[in-house]
Design an enzyme around this catalytic site. Structure first.
Site, PDB file in Angstrom:
ATOM      1  N   GLN A 107      90.065  40.819 -32.962  1.00 44.80           N
ATOM      2  CA  GLN A 107      89.920  42.048 -32.352  1.00 44.80           C
ATOM      3  C   GLN A 107      90.692  43.008 -33.005  1.00 44.80           C
ATOM      4  OE1 GLN A 107      92.640  43.284 -28.766  1.00 44.80           O
ATOM      5  NE2 GLN A 107      90.225  43.390 -27.937  1.00 44.80           N
ATOM      6  N   TYR A 187      95.745  51.278 -25.228  1.00 45.21           N
ATOM      7  CA  TYR A 187      95.645  52.270 -26.983  1.00 45.21           C
ATOM      8  C   TYR A 187      95.437  53.003 -27.592  1.00 45.21           C
ATOM      9  CZ  TYR A 187      97.338  47.582 -25.675  1.00 45.21           C
ATOM     10  OH  TYR A 187      98.702  46.420 -25.083  1.00 45.21           O
ATOM     11  N   ARG A 235      85.365  47.275 -27.418  1.00 43.00           N
ATOM     12  CA  ARG A 235      85.623  46.468 -25.656  1.00 43.00           C
ATOM     13  C   ARG A 235      86.940  48.116 -25.484  1.00 43.00           C
ATOM     14  NH1 ARG A 235      90.247  42.830 -22.890  1.00 43.00           N
ATOM     15  NH2 ARG A 235      88.068  41.251 -22.099  1.00 43.00           N
TER      16      ARG A 235
HETATM   17  C1  LIG Z   1      98.148  37.205 -22.155  1.00 42.14           C
HETATM   18  C2  LIG Z   1      97.660  38.808 -22.252  1.00 42.14           C
HETATM   19  C3  LIG Z   1      97.424  38.954 -22.998  1.00 42.14           C
HETATM   20  C4  LIG Z   1      96.183  40.292 -23.238  1.00 42.14           C
HETATM   21  N1  LIG Z   1      95.847  40.321 -24.970  1.00 42.14           N
HETATM   22  C5  LIG Z   1      95.137  41.155 -25.116  1.00 42.14           C
HETATM   23  C6  LIG Z   1      94.660  41.750 -25.728  1.00 42.14           C
HETATM   24  O1  LIG Z   1      95.441  41.579 -26.644  1.00 42.14           O
HETATM   25  N2  LIG Z   1      93.172  42.734 -26.397  1.00 42.14           N
HETATM   26  C7  LIG Z   1      92.586  42.549 -25.166  1.00 42.14           C
HETATM   27  O2  LIG Z   1      91.643  43.259 -25.528  1.00 42.14           O
HETATM   28  N3  LIG Z   1      93.385  42.329 -23.706  1.00 42.14           N
HETATM   29  C8  LIG Z   1      93.849  41.411 -23.727  1.00 42.14           C
HETATM   30  N4  LIG Z   1      94.637  41.434 -22.324  1.00 42.14           N
HETATM   31  C9  LIG Z   1      93.682  41.521 -21.605  1.00 42.14           C
HETATM   32  C10 LIG Z   1      92.763  40.207 -21.249  1.00 42.14           C
HETATM   33  O3  LIG Z   1      91.466  40.325 -22.384  1.00 42.14           O
HETATM   34  C11 LIG Z   1      91.567  39.869 -19.685  1.00 42.14           C
HETATM   35  O4  LIG Z   1      90.443  42.011 -19.624  1.00 42.14           O
HETATM   36  C12 LIG Z   1      92.296  40.606 -18.667  1.00 42.14           C
HETATM   37  O5  LIG Z   1      93.609  39.139 -18.508  1.00 42.14           O
HETATM   38  C13 LIG Z   1      91.472  40.621 -17.459  1.00 42.14           C
HETATM   39  O6  LIG Z   1      90.476  38.882 -17.889  1.00 42.14           O
HETATM   40  P1  LIG Z   1      91.045  37.936 -16.669  1.00 42.14           P
HETATM   41  O7  LIG Z   1      90.896  38.619 -14.978  1.00 42.14           O
HETATM   42  O8  LIG Z   1      89.916  36.863 -17.467  1.00 42.14           O
HETATM   43  O9  LIG Z   1      92.211  37.265 -17.467  1.00 42.14           O
HETATM   44  C14 LIG Z   1      95.005  40.715 -21.892  1.00 42.14           C
HETATM   45  C15 LIG Z   1      95.775  39.673 -21.664  1.00 42.14           C
HETATM   46  C16 LIG Z   1      96.277  38.335 -21.434  1.00 42.14           C
HETATM   47  C17 LIG Z   1      96.624  37.778 -19.723  1.00 42.14           C
END
Ligand SMILES: Cc1cc2nc3c(=O)[nH]c(=O)nc-3n(C[C@H](O)[C@H](O)[C@H](O)COP(=O)(O)O)c2cc1C
Length: 379
Positions: A107, A187, A235
Site C-alpha cells: 500500500q 491522507y 483504496r
Molecule cells: C492498527 C490499524 C492500522 C491501520 N492502518 C491502516 C493503513 O495503514 N492503511 C489503511 O488504508 N487503513 C488502515 N487501517 C484501517 C483498516 O485497514 C480497516 O479499514 C479498518 O480497521 C476497518 O476494518 P475492520 O473493521 O475489519 O477492522 C488501520 C486500522 C488499524 C486498526
C-alpha cells in the site's frame, strides 16, 4: 471444497488482473510503525506478514508505506519504498509471504495533512492550509492537535506524483504482486478529493472533476511506471482517520468519483467503511463496494466490520463485493481464514495489544504476558 463446508463462498477462488487467487480473503492494510527509524522493514515484520499468509489469506496488503524522501512519511517508524535500501528490506517480507502461497500488495501512502511523524522535513503539506480535526493519534506516537499544513506548490504536487510512480516501480522490483494507491482515510489523495480539505482555485481544485485530477494523475504515473501487467488497485473511503462521520455529498458525487477513477487503468477498487453491510450514504441502498459492483466492471474489495464470517459471506453471496478485507479481527486471528474454514472459534480483539503503541514489539509483549499465540495451536 464440499457444499457443506462452513462459509464456502469465502473460499472460492477469485481473480484480479488475470491472476488467480486462492480465496476471497484479503488482509486489510494496517500501520504498525515497526520499521527501523530509517524506514527499512524488519525481520519481525517479515514474520508478522508471513503469519497472515500461513493463516490462509489470499492477498496480504501491507501497511501504508511512504513513497518519497520528502513530505510523504506520515509516522515515525513507518516503512518506506522511497529508496533502494527500503526496497531491499522488503524483499525477505515479500518472499516469506509468497512462499506461503499468498499474494502481497504494497500500500503506497502519502500522509498529507494527517502527517504526525516525518524524519525528512519539519512541516506538513496538503492541498490547502486546512488542519485535520482533533488530535494526533497517540497509538502511533502523536500528541496534541495537528499542525496546519502548508498548501502545496505546483512543483511539490508533481514531486508527490513522481514519488508514487518511483515507489511503485521499487515495489515491482522487490517482487510485490501489486501496489494499492492509498486514497482513503483522510491522507493526501483523499484530501485532494474532499472539498473540505481542497480549497484550491487552480487546476487541482474547485469542481469535483478538478479535485480528482491529482488521484487520476497518480494512477496514470504509477501505471506508466509499472507497465500494463502489474496489479494496481486503489483504496477509497468517505471517513477520515480524524473524522469518522465525514460523508461525500451524495449519490451523484459518489458515482462521479467511482466512475472517474474506474475509467483509469486500475485492477481493483477497495473500500474502507465503518460497516460494509450498511448503506454508505443517503440515497444509496448498500455500501460503497455494492455501489461500485452495480456501476462498474472491476473487481471490488469490501472492508469494515466483516470479522463475522457470516456477514462477510453474505456480501459475496449477494454479489455486493468480490473480496472481503479483514482488519481488526485479523489482528486477533492471524489465521482467520484457516480458523473459519475448520470451524474453529475466532478471538475478539483485545485493544491492549495496540497500546500504548500499536507496534509489533508491544504486541509480542502482550502475547507473551497473556499467553496468546499468533496462530491457532493444534487441530
Ligand atoms: C492498527 C490499524 C492500522 C491501520 N492502518 C491502516 C493503513 O495503514 N492503511 C489503511 O488504508 N487503513 C488502515 N487501517 C484501517 C483498516 O485497514 C480497516 O479499514 C479498518 O480497521 C476497518 O476494518 P475492520 O473493521 O475489519 O477492522 C488501520 C486500522 C488499524 C486498526
Amino acid at each position: 471444497m464440499s457444499q457443506t463446508a462452513p462459509h464456502a463462498s469465502l473460499f472460492e477462488s477469485g481473480s484480479i488482473a488475470g491472476q488467480r487467487l486462492a480465496n476471497r480473503l484479503v488482509l486489510a492494510p494496517m500501520t504498525r510503525t515497526s520499521a527501523e527509524p530509517d524506514g527499512r522493514a524488519t525481520s519481525r515484520m517479515r514474520d508478522y506478514y508471513r503469519d497472515f499468509a500461513r493463516g490462509g489469506f489470499g492477498i496480504v496488503i501491507t501497511e501504508g508505506t511512504y513513497t518519497d524522501e520528502c513530505f510523504s512519511q506520515g509516522y515515525l517508524n513507518q516503512p518506506g519504498l522511497a529508496n533502494a535500501a527500503q526496497r531491499q528490506a522488503w524483499q525477505p517480507v515479500v518472499e516469506a509471504v509468497k512462499s506461503e502461497g499468498a499474494m502481497i500488495v504494497a500500500q503506497l501512502m502519502h500522509g498529507g495533512g494527517q502527517t504526525q511523524g516525518n524524519r525528512f522535513v519539519n512541516e506538513t503539506v496538503a492541498p490547502s492550509a486546512v488542519a485535520p480535526k482533533g488530535e494526533m493519534l497517540g497509538f502511533y506516537g502523536g500528541e496534541g492537535p495537528y499542525p496546519t499544513p502548508r498548501a502545496m506548490a505546483e512543483r511539490e504536487i508533481i514531486e508527490a506524483i513522481d514519488g508514487f510512480a518511483a515507489a511503485a516501480r521499487r515495489a515491482q522490483q522487490a517482487g510485490f504482486d501489486g501496489v494499492e494507491i492509498h486514497a482513503a482515510n483522510g491522507y493526501l489523495l483523499d484530501q485532494f478529493i474532499s472539498s473540505d480539505f481542497n480549497r484550491r482555485e487552480d487546476g487541482w481544485g474547485g469542481s469535483l472533476e478538478k479535485r480528482l485530477t491529482f488521484p487520476v494523475a497518480v494512477i496514470r504515473a504509477v501505471r506508466e511506471a509499472v507497465g500494463p501487467d502489474f496489479m494496481v488497485g486503489i483504496r477509497l473511503s468517505q471517513i477520515k482517520v480524524t473524522d469518522p462521520e465525514y460523508r461525500w455529498a451524495g449519490r451523484e458525487e459518489a458515482e462521479c468519483i467511482l466512475r472517474t477513477l474506474g475509467d483509469e487503468a486500475l485492477d481493483y477498487l477497495h473500500f474502507s467503511e465503518i460497516d460494509a453491510t450498511t448503506p454508505a450514504l443517503e440515497g444509496v441502498d448498500g455500501s460503497l463496494a455494492a455501489l461500485a459492483k452495480e456501476d462498474l466492471d472491476l473487481p471490488v474489495i469490501a472492508n469494515g466490520s466483516l470479522g463475522d464470517p457470516a456477514k462477510a459471506e453474505g456480501l459475496i453471496a449477494n454479489r455486493q463485493t468480490d473480496f472481503v478485507a479483514i482488519g481488526k479481527s485479523a489482528l486477533a486471528n492471524r489465521d482467520w481464514p484457516k480458523r473459519v474454514r475448520h470451524g474453529h472459534a475466532l478471538s475478539e480483539i483485545d485493544f491492549a495489544m495496540l497500546l500504548p503503541l500499536a507496534n509489533l514489539a508491544n504486541e509480542d509483549q502482550w502475547r507473551e504476558k497473556n499467553g496468546v499465540y499468533a496462530l491457532h495451536q493444534g487441530g
